[in-house]
Design a protein around this motif. Sequence first.
Motif, PDB file in Angstrom:
ATOM      1  N   UNK A 425       0.756  -1.141  -0.130  1.00 56.27           N
ATOM      2  CA  UNK A 425       0.010  -0.027  -0.075  1.00 56.27           C
ATOM      3  C   UNK A 425       0.818   1.341   0.111  1.00 56.27           C
ATOM      4  N   UNK A 426       1.887   1.176   0.847  1.00 55.93           N
ATOM      5  CA  UNK A 426       2.815   2.346   0.747  1.00 55.93           C
ATOM      6  C   UNK A 426       3.419   2.624  -0.581  1.00 55.93           C
ATOM      7  N   UNK A 427       3.880   1.480  -1.090  1.00 55.74           N
ATOM      8  CA  UNK A 427       4.463   1.595  -2.449  1.00 55.74           C
ATOM      9  C   UNK A 427       3.610   2.182  -3.355  1.00 55.74           C
ATOM     10  N   UNK A 428       2.110   1.772  -3.400  1.00 56.33           N
ATOM     11  CA  UNK A 428       1.569   2.114  -4.626  1.00 56.33           C
ATOM     12  C   UNK A 428       1.083   3.630  -4.212  1.00 56.33           C
ATOM     13  N   UNK A 429       1.021   4.212  -2.723  1.00 55.36           N
ATOM     14  CA  UNK A 429       0.781   5.416  -2.670  1.00 55.36           C
ATOM     15  C   UNK A 429       1.951   6.332  -3.273  1.00 55.36           C
ATOM     16  N   UNK A 430       3.226   5.715  -2.854  1.00 51.64           N
ATOM     17  CA  UNK A 430       4.180   6.496  -3.433  1.00 51.64           C
ATOM     18  C   UNK A 430       4.229   6.714  -5.105  1.00 51.64           C
ATOM     19  N   UNK A 431       3.974   5.472  -5.815  1.00 46.05           N
ATOM     20  CA  UNK A 431       3.801   5.517  -7.182  1.00 46.05           C
ATOM     21  C   UNK A 431       2.494   6.462  -7.609  1.00 46.05           C
ATOM     22  N   UNK A 433       1.572   9.336  -6.105  1.00 43.85           N
ATOM     23  CA  UNK A 433       2.088  10.584  -5.880  1.00 43.85           C
ATOM     24  C   UNK A 433       3.110  10.784  -7.124  1.00 43.85           C
ATOM     25  N   UNK A 434       3.958  10.071  -7.277  1.00 42.62           N
ATOM     26  CA  UNK A 434       4.924  10.218  -8.501  1.00 42.62           C
ATOM     27  C   UNK A 434       4.102  10.463  -9.897  1.00 42.62           C
ATOM     28  N   UNK A 435       3.237   9.515 -10.013  1.00 47.23           N
ATOM     29  CA  UNK A 435       2.481   9.768 -11.361  1.00 47.23           C
ATOM     30  C   UNK A 435       1.656  10.955 -11.573  1.00 47.23           C
ATOM     31  N   UNK A 436       1.184  11.296 -10.302  1.00 53.98           N
ATOM     32  CA  UNK A 436       0.350  12.777 -10.446  1.00 53.98           C
ATOM     33  C   UNK A 436       1.297  13.716 -10.669  1.00 53.98           C
ATOM     34  N   UNK A 437       2.542  13.841 -10.105  1.00 55.17           N
ATOM     35  CA  UNK A 437       3.585  14.710 -10.447  1.00 55.17           C
ATOM     36  C   UNK A 437       3.870  14.887 -11.956  1.00 55.17           C
ATOM     37  N   UNK A 438       4.081  13.537 -12.384  1.00 55.05           N
ATOM     38  CA  UNK A 438       4.449  13.503 -13.856  1.00 55.05           C
ATOM     39  C   UNK A 438       3.322  13.792 -14.700  1.00 55.05           C
TER      40      UNK A 438
END
Length: 554
Positions: A425-431, A433-438
Amino acid sequence: MPRRSINRADAAPEPDLIAGQDAGSNVPELSVSELSGALKRTVEERFGFVRLRGEVSNYRGPHSSGHAYFSLKDEGARIDAVVWRTAFARMRIKPEDGMEVVATGKITTFPGKSSYQIVIESLEPAGIGALMAILEERRLRLAAEGLFDAARKQALPFLPGVIGVVTSPTGAVIRDILHRVAARFPRHVLVWPVRVQGESSGAEVAAAIRGFNALGAGDRLARPHLIIVARGGGSLEDLWGFNDEAVVRAVAESVIPLISAVGHETDWTLIDHVADLRAPTPTGAAELALPVLQDLTVALERLRLRQRTAALAQLDRRRTELRALLRHLPAGSEILSLPRQRLDRASGQLPAVTQARQDRLRLDLARWAARLGTQSPRAKMARTAERLIGLGDRLGRARERGAERRKLRLDGAKMRLQAGFAAQLRHLRSQHTAKEVLVKALGARLERARGAVASEQRQRLARTAQLMQSLSYRSVLARGYAVVRDEHGATVGTAVAFRRMALVSVEFADDRVAARPEPDGPTLRSTTLAPRPARPRRQTSGTDAPSQRSLFET
Protein backbone atom coordinates in the motif's frame (compact mmCIF):
# COMPACT_ATOMS: atom_id res chain seq x y z
CA MET A 1 66.32 0.30 -106.22
CA PRO A 2 63.24 -1.88 -106.82
CA ARG A 3 63.02 -5.19 -105.06
CA ARG A 4 63.23 -8.32 -107.21
CA SER A 5 60.73 -11.06 -106.44
CA ILE A 6 62.07 -14.58 -106.03
CA ASN A 7 60.14 -17.58 -107.33
CA ARG A 8 60.78 -21.30 -107.35
CA ALA A 9 62.47 -21.26 -110.76
CA ASP A 10 65.39 -19.08 -109.73
CA ALA A 11 65.59 -20.05 -106.08
CA ALA A 12 68.52 -22.44 -106.42
CA PRO A 13 71.19 -20.18 -107.99
CA GLU A 14 70.47 -17.25 -105.69
CA PRO A 15 72.91 -18.18 -102.92
CA ASP A 16 75.83 -18.36 -105.41
CA LEU A 17 74.72 -15.13 -107.11
CA ILE A 18 74.56 -13.25 -103.88
CA ALA A 19 77.73 -14.75 -102.54
CA GLY A 20 79.71 -14.20 -105.79
CA GLN A 21 79.04 -10.51 -106.25
CA ASP A 22 80.81 -7.81 -104.36
CA ALA A 23 78.78 -5.52 -102.19
CA GLY A 24 77.70 -2.65 -104.36
CA SER A 25 74.88 -0.93 -106.05
CA ASN A 26 74.32 -3.83 -108.50
CA VAL A 27 73.57 -6.38 -105.74
CA PRO A 28 69.80 -7.00 -105.62
CA GLU A 29 68.12 -5.84 -102.45
CA LEU A 30 66.21 -8.62 -100.62
CA SER A 31 63.97 -8.49 -97.61
CA VAL A 32 64.53 -10.88 -94.72
CA SER A 33 61.26 -12.68 -95.55
CA GLU A 34 62.30 -13.07 -99.22
CA LEU A 35 65.65 -14.51 -98.21
CA SER A 36 64.03 -16.86 -95.70
CA GLY A 37 61.49 -18.02 -98.29
CA ALA A 38 64.24 -18.64 -100.86
CA LEU A 39 66.28 -20.66 -98.36
CA LYS A 40 63.18 -22.64 -97.36
CA ARG A 41 62.38 -23.57 -100.98
CA THR A 42 66.00 -24.44 -101.71
CA VAL A 43 66.30 -26.76 -98.70
CA GLU A 44 62.96 -28.47 -99.31
CA GLU A 45 63.67 -29.02 -103.05
CA ARG A 46 67.23 -30.20 -102.42
CA PHE A 47 66.50 -32.77 -99.70
CA GLY A 48 62.76 -33.52 -99.61
CA PHE A 49 62.08 -36.64 -97.50
CA VAL A 50 65.03 -38.10 -95.62
CA ARG A 51 65.68 -40.81 -93.04
CA LEU A 52 67.75 -39.67 -90.08
CA ARG A 53 69.28 -41.83 -87.38
CA GLY A 54 69.94 -40.21 -84.05
CA GLU A 55 69.23 -39.99 -80.34
CA VAL A 56 66.10 -38.27 -79.02
CA SER A 57 67.05 -35.31 -76.85
CA ASN A 58 65.16 -32.67 -74.85
CA TYR A 59 61.80 -34.45 -75.24
CA ARG A 60 59.10 -33.26 -72.81
CA GLY A 61 56.04 -35.02 -74.18
CA PRO A 62 53.39 -33.63 -76.51
CA HIS A 63 52.57 -29.91 -76.32
CA SER A 64 49.11 -28.70 -75.24
CA SER A 65 48.31 -28.39 -78.95
CA GLY A 66 49.10 -32.10 -79.47
CA HIS A 67 52.35 -31.46 -81.39
CA ALA A 68 55.66 -32.85 -80.09
CA TYR A 69 58.96 -30.96 -80.20
CA PHE A 70 62.42 -32.40 -79.49
CA SER A 71 65.88 -32.77 -81.05
CA LEU A 72 67.83 -35.52 -82.82
CA LYS A 73 71.56 -35.62 -82.17
CA ASP A 74 74.61 -37.74 -82.71
CA GLU A 75 78.26 -37.30 -81.79
CA GLY A 76 78.80 -34.22 -83.94
CA ALA A 77 75.52 -32.45 -84.75
CA ARG A 78 71.99 -31.71 -83.61
CA ILE A 79 68.77 -30.92 -85.50
CA ASP A 80 65.41 -29.74 -84.23
CA ALA A 81 62.46 -32.07 -84.84
CA VAL A 82 58.71 -31.60 -84.76
CA VAL A 83 55.91 -34.17 -84.97
CA TRP A 84 52.47 -32.81 -85.84
CA ARG A 85 49.49 -33.99 -83.83
CA THR A 86 48.00 -36.28 -86.50
CA ALA A 87 51.32 -38.01 -87.14
CA PHE A 88 52.00 -38.34 -83.41
CA ALA A 89 48.66 -40.14 -82.90
CA ARG A 90 49.53 -42.67 -85.62
CA MET A 91 52.97 -43.51 -84.23
CA ARG A 92 53.32 -46.97 -82.77
CA ILE A 93 56.57 -46.07 -80.99
CA LYS A 94 56.45 -42.81 -79.05
CA PRO A 95 59.70 -40.86 -78.65
CA GLU A 96 61.48 -41.01 -75.31
CA ASP A 97 64.53 -39.13 -74.07
CA GLY A 98 67.71 -41.06 -74.88
CA MET A 99 66.02 -43.42 -77.42
CA GLU A 100 67.97 -44.07 -80.61
CA VAL A 101 65.53 -43.88 -83.49
CA VAL A 102 65.30 -43.70 -87.27
CA ALA A 103 63.07 -40.77 -88.24
CA THR A 104 61.48 -40.33 -91.65
CA GLY A 105 60.36 -36.84 -92.55
CA LYS A 106 60.78 -33.65 -94.52
CA ILE A 107 63.62 -31.17 -94.04
CA THR A 108 62.38 -27.59 -93.86
CA THR A 109 63.34 -24.28 -92.29
CA PHE A 110 61.74 -22.20 -89.58
CA PRO A 111 62.11 -18.53 -90.60
CA GLY A 112 61.11 -17.28 -87.17
CA LYS A 113 64.40 -18.58 -85.73
CA SER A 114 66.49 -18.76 -88.90
CA SER A 115 66.96 -22.48 -88.29
CA TYR A 116 66.27 -25.70 -90.14
CA GLN A 117 64.34 -28.67 -88.77
CA ILE A 118 62.82 -32.01 -89.72
CA VAL A 119 59.06 -32.56 -89.74
CA ILE A 120 58.81 -36.25 -88.80
CA GLU A 121 56.14 -38.43 -90.41
CA SER A 122 57.14 -41.80 -88.90
CA LEU A 123 59.46 -42.98 -86.17
CA GLU A 124 60.96 -46.39 -85.49
CA PRO A 125 63.64 -47.67 -83.14
CA ALA A 126 67.11 -47.97 -84.56
CA GLY A 127 67.20 -51.78 -84.92
CA ILE A 128 66.04 -54.77 -82.92
CA GLY A 129 68.45 -53.91 -80.13
CA ALA A 130 66.64 -50.66 -79.49
CA LEU A 131 63.27 -52.43 -79.38
CA MET A 132 64.66 -54.96 -76.94
CA ALA A 133 66.04 -52.16 -74.77
CA ILE A 134 62.61 -50.46 -74.72
CA LEU A 135 60.93 -53.78 -73.98
CA GLU A 136 63.32 -54.57 -71.12
CA GLU A 137 62.93 -51.11 -69.59
CA ARG A 138 59.15 -51.41 -69.74
CA ARG A 139 59.22 -54.93 -68.31
CA LEU A 140 61.33 -53.87 -65.34
CA ARG A 141 59.14 -50.85 -64.65
CA LEU A 142 55.89 -52.83 -64.73
CA ALA A 143 57.43 -55.63 -62.67
CA ALA A 144 58.43 -53.06 -60.03
CA GLU A 145 54.76 -52.10 -59.79
CA GLY A 146 53.89 -55.72 -58.93
CA LEU A 147 51.88 -56.45 -62.09
CA PHE A 148 53.80 -59.68 -62.75
CA ASP A 149 53.58 -61.10 -59.21
CA ALA A 150 52.43 -64.70 -59.02
CA ALA A 151 50.31 -63.93 -55.94
CA ARG A 152 47.87 -61.82 -57.95
CA LYS A 153 47.28 -64.45 -60.66
CA GLN A 154 43.87 -66.18 -60.65
CA ALA A 155 43.10 -69.87 -60.96
CA LEU A 156 41.39 -70.97 -64.17
CA PRO A 157 37.86 -72.42 -63.93
CA PHE A 158 37.77 -76.21 -64.39
CA LEU A 159 34.99 -76.15 -66.98
CA PRO A 160 34.12 -72.61 -68.21
CA GLY A 161 30.64 -72.25 -69.64
CA VAL A 162 31.52 -69.29 -71.92
CA ILE A 163 34.96 -68.57 -73.38
CA GLY A 164 35.85 -65.11 -74.70
CA VAL A 165 38.51 -64.98 -77.43
CA VAL A 166 40.31 -61.74 -78.37
CA THR A 167 41.92 -62.21 -81.78
CA SER A 168 41.56 -61.48 -85.47
CA PRO A 169 38.29 -62.87 -86.90
CA THR A 170 39.87 -63.74 -90.28
CA GLY A 171 43.06 -65.54 -89.29
CA ALA A 172 43.77 -69.23 -88.80
CA VAL A 173 44.08 -68.73 -85.03
CA ILE A 174 40.35 -68.45 -84.37
CA ARG A 175 39.62 -71.50 -86.57
CA ASP A 176 42.19 -73.57 -84.67
CA ILE A 177 40.71 -72.51 -81.32
CA LEU A 178 37.13 -73.23 -82.38
CA HIS A 179 38.14 -76.60 -83.82
CA ARG A 180 40.03 -77.52 -80.67
CA VAL A 181 37.15 -76.44 -78.39
CA ALA A 182 34.66 -78.49 -80.42
CA ALA A 183 36.95 -81.54 -80.35
CA ARG A 184 37.70 -81.44 -76.62
CA PHE A 185 34.53 -80.15 -74.92
CA PRO A 186 32.01 -78.07 -76.90
CA ARG A 187 31.46 -74.74 -75.19
CA HIS A 188 29.97 -71.37 -76.16
CA VAL A 189 32.71 -69.09 -77.60
CA LEU A 190 32.46 -65.28 -77.91
CA VAL A 191 34.92 -63.68 -80.36
CA TRP A 192 35.89 -60.03 -79.93
CA PRO A 193 37.45 -59.05 -83.28
CA VAL A 194 40.60 -56.92 -83.09
CA ARG A 195 43.63 -56.12 -85.19
CA VAL A 196 46.57 -58.17 -83.89
CA GLN A 197 49.23 -56.20 -85.78
CA GLY A 198 49.74 -52.53 -86.43
CA GLU A 199 49.74 -49.25 -84.59
CA SER A 200 46.21 -49.55 -83.15
CA SER A 201 46.38 -53.23 -82.16
CA GLY A 202 47.39 -52.57 -78.57
CA ALA A 203 44.52 -50.14 -77.93
CA GLU A 204 41.99 -52.52 -79.52
CA VAL A 205 43.17 -55.52 -77.47
CA ALA A 206 43.01 -53.47 -74.24
CA ALA A 207 39.49 -52.25 -75.13
CA ALA A 208 38.37 -55.84 -75.86
CA ILE A 209 39.61 -57.13 -72.49
CA ARG A 210 37.87 -54.29 -70.65
CA GLY A 211 34.76 -54.83 -72.76
CA PHE A 212 34.47 -58.50 -71.72
CA ASN A 213 34.90 -57.49 -68.06
CA ALA A 214 32.19 -54.83 -68.42
CA LEU A 215 29.52 -57.33 -69.48
CA GLY A 216 26.88 -57.87 -66.78
CA ALA A 217 24.11 -60.28 -65.95
CA GLY A 218 21.46 -58.19 -67.72
CA ASP A 219 23.38 -57.79 -71.01
CA ARG A 220 22.38 -59.55 -74.20
CA LEU A 221 25.74 -61.33 -74.35
CA ALA A 222 26.75 -63.67 -71.55
CA ARG A 223 29.83 -62.68 -69.60
CA PRO A 224 32.68 -65.13 -70.32
CA HIS A 225 34.19 -67.23 -67.54
CA LEU A 226 37.58 -67.28 -69.26
CA ILE A 227 39.37 -64.98 -71.76
CA ILE A 228 41.92 -66.12 -74.34
CA VAL A 229 44.10 -63.49 -76.07
CA ALA A 230 45.55 -65.22 -79.13
CA ARG A 231 47.75 -64.46 -82.15
CA GLY A 232 50.00 -66.44 -84.46
CA GLY A 233 53.76 -66.15 -84.57
CA GLY A 234 55.72 -63.24 -86.00
CA SER A 235 58.68 -60.95 -85.55
CA LEU A 236 59.22 -58.64 -82.61
CA GLU A 237 57.76 -55.74 -84.58
CA ASP A 238 54.70 -57.80 -85.50
CA LEU A 239 54.08 -58.70 -81.86
CA TRP A 240 54.85 -55.21 -80.53
CA GLY A 241 51.19 -54.37 -79.90
CA PHE A 242 51.09 -57.04 -77.14
CA ASN A 243 53.98 -55.24 -75.39
CA ASP A 244 51.84 -52.11 -75.10
CA GLU A 245 51.55 -50.83 -71.55
CA ALA A 246 47.79 -50.32 -71.99
CA VAL A 247 47.37 -54.04 -72.78
CA VAL A 248 49.40 -55.06 -69.73
CA ARG A 249 47.34 -52.86 -67.41
CA ALA A 250 44.06 -54.07 -68.93
CA VAL A 251 45.08 -57.69 -68.25
CA ALA A 252 46.13 -56.79 -64.70
CA GLU A 253 42.74 -55.14 -64.06
CA SER A 254 40.74 -58.07 -65.48
CA VAL A 255 38.63 -59.94 -62.93
CA ILE A 256 38.07 -62.74 -65.46
CA PRO A 257 40.93 -65.29 -65.63
CA LEU A 258 42.97 -64.78 -68.81
CA ILE A 259 45.20 -67.05 -70.91
CA SER A 260 47.86 -65.47 -73.12
CA ALA A 261 48.50 -67.34 -76.40
CA VAL A 262 50.57 -64.88 -78.45
CA GLY A 263 53.08 -66.20 -80.96
CA HIS A 264 54.90 -69.52 -80.86
CA GLU A 265 56.43 -71.19 -77.84
CA THR A 266 59.67 -69.22 -78.18
CA ASP A 267 57.91 -65.83 -78.52
CA TRP A 268 57.56 -63.86 -75.29
CA THR A 269 55.65 -60.59 -74.84
CA LEU A 270 54.73 -58.55 -71.78
CA ILE A 271 51.17 -59.90 -71.82
CA ASP A 272 52.63 -63.38 -71.14
CA HIS A 273 54.10 -62.10 -67.83
CA VAL A 274 50.89 -60.51 -66.54
CA ALA A 275 48.40 -63.16 -67.78
CA ASP A 276 47.09 -65.74 -65.33
CA LEU A 277 48.45 -68.51 -67.58
CA ARG A 278 50.62 -68.56 -70.71
CA ALA A 279 49.93 -71.03 -73.48
CA PRO A 280 52.71 -71.91 -75.95
CA THR A 281 50.30 -71.65 -78.91
CA PRO A 282 46.65 -70.64 -79.50
CA THR A 283 45.76 -74.35 -79.88
CA GLY A 284 47.50 -75.02 -76.58
CA ALA A 285 45.37 -72.28 -74.98
CA ALA A 286 42.20 -74.14 -75.98
CA GLU A 287 43.68 -77.37 -74.55
CA LEU A 288 44.56 -75.63 -71.27
CA ALA A 289 41.10 -74.04 -71.04
CA LEU A 290 39.02 -77.23 -71.46
CA PRO A 291 39.40 -80.88 -70.55
CA VAL A 292 38.68 -83.66 -73.08
CA LEU A 293 35.05 -84.79 -72.85
CA GLN A 294 35.92 -88.43 -73.68
CA ASP A 295 38.68 -88.49 -71.08
CA LEU A 296 36.25 -87.16 -68.49
CA THR A 297 33.67 -89.80 -69.46
CA VAL A 298 36.25 -92.60 -69.18
CA ALA A 299 37.52 -91.22 -65.87
CA LEU A 300 33.97 -91.00 -64.50
CA GLU A 301 33.23 -94.60 -65.58
CA ARG A 302 36.48 -95.76 -63.96
CA LEU A 303 35.58 -93.91 -60.76
CA ARG A 304 32.09 -95.42 -60.81
CA LEU A 305 33.53 -98.95 -61.07
CA ARG A 306 36.00 -98.22 -58.29
CA GLN A 307 33.18 -96.88 -56.13
CA ARG A 308 31.08 -100.01 -56.72
CA THR A 309 34.03 -102.34 -55.99
CA ALA A 310 34.89 -100.38 -52.85
CA ALA A 311 31.25 -100.51 -51.65
CA LEU A 312 31.09 -104.30 -52.14
CA ALA A 313 34.40 -104.76 -50.37
CA GLN A 314 33.20 -102.55 -47.52
CA LEU A 315 30.01 -104.58 -47.21
CA ASP A 316 31.96 -107.88 -47.06
CA ARG A 317 34.30 -106.43 -44.47
CA ARG A 318 31.38 -105.29 -42.28
CA ARG A 319 29.76 -108.76 -42.52
CA THR A 320 32.99 -110.37 -41.38
CA GLU A 321 33.33 -107.97 -38.46
CA LEU A 322 29.69 -108.60 -37.45
CA ARG A 323 30.24 -112.38 -37.38
CA ALA A 324 33.36 -111.91 -35.23
CA LEU A 325 31.44 -109.72 -32.78
CA LEU A 326 28.58 -112.26 -32.55
CA ARG A 327 31.05 -114.99 -31.59
CA HIS A 328 32.33 -112.93 -28.69
CA LEU A 329 28.88 -112.04 -27.24
CA PRO A 330 27.95 -113.91 -23.91
CA ALA A 331 24.73 -115.96 -23.41
CA GLY A 332 21.49 -114.30 -22.31
CA SER A 333 21.45 -115.89 -18.82
CA GLU A 334 24.96 -114.61 -18.16
CA ILE A 335 23.94 -111.11 -19.15
CA LEU A 336 20.93 -111.10 -16.72
CA SER A 337 22.65 -112.74 -13.71
CA LEU A 338 24.25 -109.56 -12.34
CA PRO A 339 21.07 -107.43 -12.56
CA ARG A 340 19.18 -110.20 -10.76
CA GLN A 341 21.62 -110.10 -7.83
CA ARG A 342 21.30 -106.31 -7.56
CA LEU A 343 17.49 -106.65 -7.55
CA ASP A 344 17.52 -109.26 -4.74
CA ARG A 345 19.78 -107.11 -2.58
CA ALA A 346 17.59 -104.04 -3.12
CA SER A 347 14.38 -105.92 -2.23
CA GLY A 348 15.99 -107.04 1.11
CA GLN A 349 16.95 -103.47 2.03
CA LEU A 350 13.60 -101.94 1.04
CA PRO A 351 11.66 -102.32 4.44
CA ALA A 352 14.43 -100.69 6.50
CA VAL A 353 14.81 -97.88 4.04
CA THR A 354 11.02 -97.35 3.91
CA GLN A 355 10.78 -97.12 7.76
CA ALA A 356 13.64 -94.62 7.95
CA ARG A 357 11.98 -92.59 5.25
CA GLN A 358 8.70 -92.51 7.17
CA ASP A 359 10.47 -91.39 10.38
CA ARG A 360 12.13 -88.50 8.59
CA LEU A 361 8.79 -87.45 7.11
CA ARG A 362 7.09 -87.44 10.56
CA LEU A 363 9.80 -85.20 12.01
CA ASP A 364 9.51 -82.83 9.07
CA LEU A 365 5.71 -82.75 9.48
CA ALA A 366 6.01 -81.82 13.16
CA ARG A 367 8.36 -78.93 12.35
CA TRP A 368 6.05 -77.64 9.68
CA ALA A 369 3.05 -77.87 12.00
CA ALA A 370 4.83 -75.74 14.63
CA ARG A 371 5.71 -73.13 12.01
CA LEU A 372 2.16 -73.15 10.65
CA GLY A 373 0.77 -72.59 14.16
CA THR A 374 2.58 -69.29 14.39
CA GLN A 375 1.14 -68.32 11.00
CA SER A 376 -2.53 -69.21 11.80
CA PRO A 377 -5.27 -66.60 11.07
CA ARG A 378 -6.08 -66.04 14.76
CA ALA A 379 -2.45 -65.35 15.67
CA LYS A 380 -2.13 -63.01 12.70
CA MET A 381 -5.39 -61.19 13.61
CA ALA A 382 -4.23 -60.71 17.21
CA ARG A 383 -0.89 -59.26 16.10
CA THR A 384 -2.70 -57.05 13.57
CA ALA A 385 -5.12 -55.75 16.23
CA GLU A 386 -2.21 -54.80 18.50
CA ARG A 387 -0.53 -52.94 15.64
CA LEU A 388 -3.78 -51.14 14.82
CA ILE A 389 -4.21 -49.95 18.40
CA GLY A 390 -0.63 -48.64 18.48
CA LEU A 391 -1.10 -46.92 15.13
CA GLY A 392 -4.35 -45.29 16.37
CA ASP A 393 -2.57 -43.83 19.39
CA ARG A 394 0.26 -42.56 17.21
CA LEU A 395 -2.27 -41.07 14.77
CA GLY A 396 -4.06 -39.11 17.52
CA ARG A 397 -0.83 -37.69 18.84
CA ALA A 398 0.32 -36.84 15.33
CA ARG A 399 -3.01 -35.11 14.58
CA GLU A 400 -2.66 -32.88 17.66
CA ARG A 401 0.93 -31.98 16.83
CA GLY A 402 -0.03 -31.29 13.22
CA ALA A 403 -2.88 -28.98 14.25
CA GLU A 404 -0.55 -27.01 16.50
CA ARG A 405 2.08 -26.70 13.74
CA ARG A 406 -0.54 -25.59 11.21
CA LYS A 407 -1.88 -22.96 13.61
CA LEU A 408 1.62 -21.58 14.17
CA ARG A 409 2.23 -21.48 10.39
CA LEU A 410 -1.11 -19.71 9.81
CA ASP A 411 -0.30 -17.08 12.45
CA GLY A 412 3.09 -16.42 10.90
CA ALA A 413 1.60 -16.26 7.39
CA LYS A 414 -1.06 -13.82 8.64
CA MET A 415 1.55 -11.52 10.13
CA ARG A 416 3.69 -11.67 6.95
CA LEU A 417 0.62 -11.05 4.78
CA GLN A 418 -0.40 -7.99 6.84
CA ALA A 419 3.12 -6.61 6.65
CA GLY A 420 3.22 -7.25 2.89
CA PHE A 421 -0.14 -5.53 2.34
CA ALA A 422 1.03 -2.50 4.30
CA ALA A 423 4.32 -2.31 2.36
CA GLN A 424 2.49 -2.72 -0.98
CA LEU A 425 0.00 0.00 0.00
CA ARG A 426 2.84 2.38 0.82
CA HIS A 427 4.53 1.53 -2.46
CA LEU A 428 1.32 2.13 -4.43
CA ARG A 429 0.77 5.46 -2.69
CA SER A 430 4.28 6.59 -3.52
CA GLN A 431 3.79 5.49 -7.14
CA HIS A 432 0.46 7.34 -7.30
CA THR A 433 2.08 10.52 -6.01
CA ALA A 434 4.92 10.25 -8.51
CA LYS A 435 2.47 9.68 -11.36
CA GLU A 436 0.37 12.71 -10.31
CA VAL A 437 3.50 14.87 -10.45
CA LEU A 438 4.40 13.38 -13.82
CA VAL A 439 0.87 13.99 -15.21
CA LYS A 440 0.91 17.62 -14.06
CA ALA A 441 4.33 18.16 -15.65
CA LEU A 442 3.17 16.54 -18.88
CA GLY A 443 -0.02 18.68 -18.88
CA ALA A 444 2.04 21.85 -18.53
CA ARG A 445 4.35 20.72 -21.36
CA LEU A 446 1.32 19.90 -23.50
CA GLU A 447 -0.21 23.38 -22.97
CA ARG A 448 3.09 25.05 -23.86
CA ALA A 449 3.48 22.86 -26.92
CA ARG A 450 -0.14 23.55 -28.02
CA GLY A 451 0.43 27.31 -27.73
CA ALA A 452 3.71 27.12 -29.63
CA VAL A 453 2.12 25.08 -32.41
CA ALA A 454 -0.89 27.46 -32.66
CA SER A 455 1.41 30.51 -32.80
CA GLU A 456 3.53 28.88 -35.51
CA GLN A 457 0.42 27.99 -37.54
CA ARG A 458 -0.93 31.58 -37.24
CA GLN A 459 2.37 32.95 -38.50
CA ARG A 460 2.42 30.47 -41.37
CA LEU A 461 -1.18 31.35 -42.29
CA ALA A 462 -0.36 35.07 -42.27
CA ARG A 463 2.63 34.52 -44.54
CA THR A 464 0.51 32.43 -46.89
CA ALA A 465 -2.20 35.15 -47.00
CA GLN A 466 0.40 37.82 -47.79
CA LEU A 467 1.82 35.57 -50.54
CA MET A 468 -1.66 35.02 -52.02
CA GLN A 469 -2.38 38.75 -51.99
CA SER A 470 0.93 39.55 -53.68
CA LEU A 471 0.33 36.91 -56.35
CA SER A 472 -3.31 37.91 -57.04
CA TYR A 473 -3.91 39.66 -60.38
CA ARG A 474 -6.05 42.29 -58.56
CA SER A 475 -2.93 43.79 -57.07
CA VAL A 476 -1.76 44.28 -60.64
CA LEU A 477 -5.07 45.97 -61.53
CA ALA A 478 -4.58 48.35 -58.58
CA ARG A 479 -1.41 49.64 -60.30
CA GLY A 480 -3.39 50.85 -63.32
CA TYR A 481 -3.78 47.79 -65.49
CA ALA A 482 -7.02 46.27 -66.82
CA VAL A 483 -8.20 42.86 -68.05
CA VAL A 484 -10.18 42.54 -71.29
CA ARG A 485 -12.57 39.61 -71.56
CA ASP A 486 -14.93 38.34 -74.29
CA GLU A 487 -18.62 37.54 -73.94
CA HIS A 488 -17.85 34.20 -72.36
CA GLY A 489 -15.45 35.61 -69.83
CA ALA A 490 -12.29 34.38 -71.59
CA THR A 491 -9.29 36.71 -71.54
CA VAL A 492 -8.50 38.53 -74.84
CA GLY A 493 -4.73 38.60 -75.23
CA THR A 494 -4.14 40.17 -78.75
CA ALA A 495 -5.36 43.21 -80.69
CA VAL A 496 -6.38 41.05 -83.64
CA ALA A 497 -8.69 39.03 -81.43
CA PHE A 498 -9.96 42.25 -79.84
CA ARG A 499 -11.04 43.74 -83.23
CA ARG A 500 -13.08 40.65 -84.02
CA MET A 501 -15.08 40.98 -80.80
CA ALA A 502 -18.65 42.41 -80.85
CA LEU A 503 -18.75 43.07 -77.13
CA VAL A 504 -16.05 42.91 -74.46
CA SER A 505 -15.79 43.66 -70.77
CA VAL A 506 -12.94 45.58 -69.23
CA GLU A 507 -12.15 44.92 -65.62
CA PHE A 508 -10.42 47.54 -63.49
CA ALA A 509 -9.36 47.42 -59.91
CA ASP A 510 -12.60 48.90 -58.60
CA ASP A 511 -15.20 47.92 -61.22
CA ARG A 512 -15.91 46.31 -64.58
CA VAL A 513 -17.37 48.05 -67.67
CA ALA A 514 -18.68 46.81 -71.04
CA ALA A 515 -17.36 48.14 -74.36
CA ARG A 516 -17.84 47.72 -78.10
CA PRO A 517 -14.77 47.92 -80.35
CA GLU A 518 -15.01 50.44 -83.26
CA PRO A 519 -14.56 48.84 -86.69
CA ASP A 520 -12.15 51.56 -87.86
CA GLY A 521 -9.82 51.38 -84.96
CA PRO A 522 -9.28 50.18 -81.46
CA THR A 523 -11.60 52.82 -79.99
CA LEU A 524 -13.82 51.61 -77.18
CA ARG A 525 -17.39 52.64 -76.65
CA SER A 526 -18.23 52.29 -73.01
CA THR A 527 -21.37 50.74 -71.72
CA THR A 528 -22.04 50.82 -68.03
CA LEU A 529 -22.31 47.46 -66.33
CA ALA A 530 -23.64 46.72 -62.91
CA PRO A 531 -20.88 46.84 -60.37
CA ARG A 532 -19.53 43.50 -59.48
CA PRO A 533 -20.48 42.61 -55.96
CA ALA A 534 -17.64 42.30 -53.60
CA ARG A 535 -17.01 38.81 -52.43
CA PRO A 536 -17.07 38.32 -48.67
CA ARG A 537 -13.73 37.60 -47.20
CA ARG A 538 -13.26 34.50 -45.10
CA GLN A 539 -12.27 35.27 -41.58
CA THR A 540 -9.04 33.74 -40.39
CA SER A 541 -7.75 33.52 -36.93
CA GLY A 542 -5.11 36.04 -36.21
CA THR A 543 -4.22 38.41 -39.08
CA ASP A 544 -6.87 39.05 -41.83
CA ALA A 545 -5.81 37.83 -45.28
CA PRO A 546 -7.54 37.64 -48.67
CA SER A 547 -9.10 34.34 -49.61
CA GLN A 548 -6.92 31.93 -51.59
CA ARG A 549 -9.76 31.66 -54.19
CA SER A 550 -9.07 35.27 -55.36
CA LEU A 551 -6.01 33.95 -57.20
CA PHE A 552 -8.26 32.08 -59.62
CA GLU A 553 -11.52 34.13 -59.73
CA THR A 554 -12.17 36.39 -62.73
